[in-house]
Design a protein around this motif. Structure first.
Motif, short mmCIF file in Angstrom:
data_model
loop_
_atom_site.label_atom_id
_atom_site.label_comp_id
_atom_site.label_asym_id
_atom_site.label_seq_id
_atom_site.Cartn_x
_atom_site.Cartn_y
_atom_site.Cartn_z
N TRP A 38 0.85 -1.19 0.00
CA TRP A 38 0.00 0.00 0.00
C TRP A 38 0.89 1.23 0.00
O TRP A 38 1.60 1.49 0.97
CB TRP A 38 -0.92 0.00 1.22
N ALA A 39 0.88 1.97 -1.10
CA ALA A 39 1.67 3.20 -1.23
C ALA A 39 3.13 2.96 -0.85
O ALA A 39 3.74 3.75 -0.15
CB ALA A 39 1.06 4.32 -0.38
N GLY A 40 3.66 1.82 -1.30
CA GLY A 40 5.05 1.50 -1.04
C GLY A 40 5.33 0.92 0.32
O GLY A 40 6.49 0.68 0.66
N THR A 41 4.28 0.68 1.11
CA THR A 41 4.44 0.11 2.45
C THR A 41 3.93 -1.33 2.46
O THR A 41 2.80 -1.59 2.06
CB THR A 41 3.65 0.94 3.48
N ALA A 42 4.77 -2.24 2.93
CA ALA A 42 4.38 -3.65 2.98
C ALA A 42 3.52 -3.91 4.21
O ALA A 42 3.81 -3.41 5.31
CB ALA A 42 5.62 -4.53 3.03
N GLY A 43 2.48 -4.70 4.03
CA GLY A 43 1.59 -5.04 5.14
C GLY A 43 2.27 -5.94 6.16
O GLY A 43 3.31 -6.55 5.90
N ALA A 44 1.62 -6.04 7.32
CA ALA A 44 2.19 -6.79 8.44
C ALA A 44 2.10 -8.30 8.24
O ALA A 44 2.90 -9.05 8.80
CB ALA A 44 1.48 -6.40 9.73
N VAL A 45 1.11 -8.76 7.48
CA VAL A 45 0.83 -10.20 7.35
C VAL A 45 1.13 -10.65 5.92
O VAL A 45 0.77 -9.95 4.96
CB VAL A 45 -0.64 -10.51 7.71
N GLU A 46 1.75 -11.81 5.80
CA GLU A 46 1.95 -12.41 4.48
C GLU A 46 0.95 -13.57 4.35
O GLU A 46 1.17 -14.65 4.90
CB GLU A 46 3.38 -12.92 4.32
N PRO A 47 -0.15 -13.35 3.64
CA PRO A 47 -1.19 -14.37 3.56
C PRO A 47 -0.82 -15.50 2.60
O PRO A 47 0.13 -15.37 1.81
CB PRO A 47 -2.41 -13.60 3.06
N LEU A 48 -1.58 -16.59 2.67
CA LEU A 48 -1.35 -17.71 1.77
C LEU A 48 -1.65 -17.33 0.33
O LEU A 48 -0.92 -17.67 -0.60
CB LEU A 48 -2.20 -18.91 2.19
N ALA A 49 -2.77 -16.64 0.13
CA ALA A 49 -3.16 -16.17 -1.20
C ALA A 49 -2.85 -14.68 -1.31
O ALA A 49 -2.61 -14.00 -0.31
CB ALA A 49 -4.65 -16.43 -1.44
N ASP A 50 -2.86 -14.19 -2.53
CA ASP A 50 -2.54 -12.78 -2.78
C ASP A 50 -3.76 -11.91 -2.45
O ASP A 50 -4.49 -11.46 -3.34
CB ASP A 50 -2.10 -12.60 -4.23
N VAL A 51 -3.97 -11.72 -1.16
CA VAL A 51 -5.08 -10.90 -0.66
C VAL A 51 -4.49 -9.67 0.01
O VAL A 51 -3.71 -9.79 0.96
CB VAL A 51 -5.95 -11.68 0.34
N GLN A 52 -4.84 -8.49 -0.49
CA GLN A 52 -4.32 -7.25 0.06
C GLN A 52 -5.43 -6.56 0.85
O GLN A 52 -6.52 -6.33 0.34
CB GLN A 52 -3.82 -6.34 -1.07
#
Length: 283
Positions: free
Chosen positions: A163-177
């Protein structure tokens, strides 16, 4: 810009003394693949010496729950041995996978003291290849979730994805943002989202314009797959739950707490639960 297919009003669906609005599914929308279900609890204020949240031990299989604690707290406990209290601004990401039993209740402190409560719970499907994955739980407090602050004071709380160059805290199994956004009145942002991805767009509070169309609190906006851009303008201070994902385009068969691909898999889930395969519950 994407065009809007339809707007869906969340319906009142109280649970005991918990104010609840269900945004998905309703009579007008069944799911937005892979997003299956959204309950919006609150906002409300609990008195002191209350009973707290009513979600005692119950099973799940075949999907994930993502819980956003905007106010109040949640004590999570499950049959895989996970336990935590997540407070306002935090999230819980639980992968039910092959099956577990969990409870979502209020902490002893919240039940004693009371106070404001507002919680969103989103169910996200798992692809067939991951439905029987080992259960997983991630509980994160507010300060563990990265944020991006954009022009105009928009704050993006990045839960998963970029999101706007910031990586989220969780790496999910599927590509869900997934993220939730705080938008002050007058803010204006444009976000790129590929046309083939499903968008989950739920206005928690406030009034917005998205791609030129007005929407407001407790509205779920459903988009067509005909553009790759969202332009959002805040008419008032607003909070938005926003997600996007590649649709799985697989059969969805759900019954109660289980979401699988076939009726036979649902029946097997009940048999497995009844024989104790979801782990033992220790209250």
């Amino acid at each position: 810009m994407r065009t809007i297919k339809q707007q869906h009003r969340a319906i009142s669906a109280p649970i005991a003394d918990l104010t609840t609005y269900r945004a998905l599914p309703t009579d007008s929308v069944e799911h937005i693949d892979p997003f299956l279900f959204l309950n919006h609890h609150g906002p409300q204020v609990y008195r002191a010496n209350n009973n707290g949240l009513p979600f005692g031990p119950h099973p799940h299989r075949g999907f994930e729950t993502v819980t956003f604690i905007l106010d109040g707290d949640i004590l999570h406990k499950d049959s895989s041995g996970h336990e935590s209290v997540i407070e306002a601004g935090g999230i819980q990401w639980m992968t039910a996978g092959s099956g577990l039993i969990h409870a979502e209740v209020s902490s002893d402190n919240f039940k004693k003291q009371g106070g404001p409560l507002e919680i969103l719970q989103l169910w996200v499907n798992l692809p067939a290849k991951d439905k029987m994955t080992t259960p997983r739980y991630i509980g994160l407090q507010k300060n563990e979730i990265p944020t991006a602050t954009l022009d105009g004071g928009v704050v993006i709380h990045a839960v998963s994805g970029q999101w706007a160059g910031t990586a989220g805290a969780v790496e999910p199994l599927a590509d869900v943002q997934l993220a939730w956004l705080e938008l002050p009145a007058g803010a204006n942002i444009t976000l790129p989202i590929a046309a083939d991805r499903s968008i989950f767009f739920y206005v928690v509070r406030g009034s917005l314009q998205v791609n030129g169309t007005t929407t407001q609190d407790r509205q779920l906006v459903e988009f067509n797959h005909d553009g790759d851009e969202l332009t959002i303008q805040a008419s008032t201070d607003a909070v938005l739950l926003l997600g996007h994902a590649q649709p799985f385009q697989e059969p969805i068969v759900s019954y109660g707490p289980f979401v699988m691909n076939t009726e036979a898999e649902i029946q097997q889930a009940y048999r497995d639960y009844q024989r104790g395969a979801f782990g033992s519950w220790k209250g």
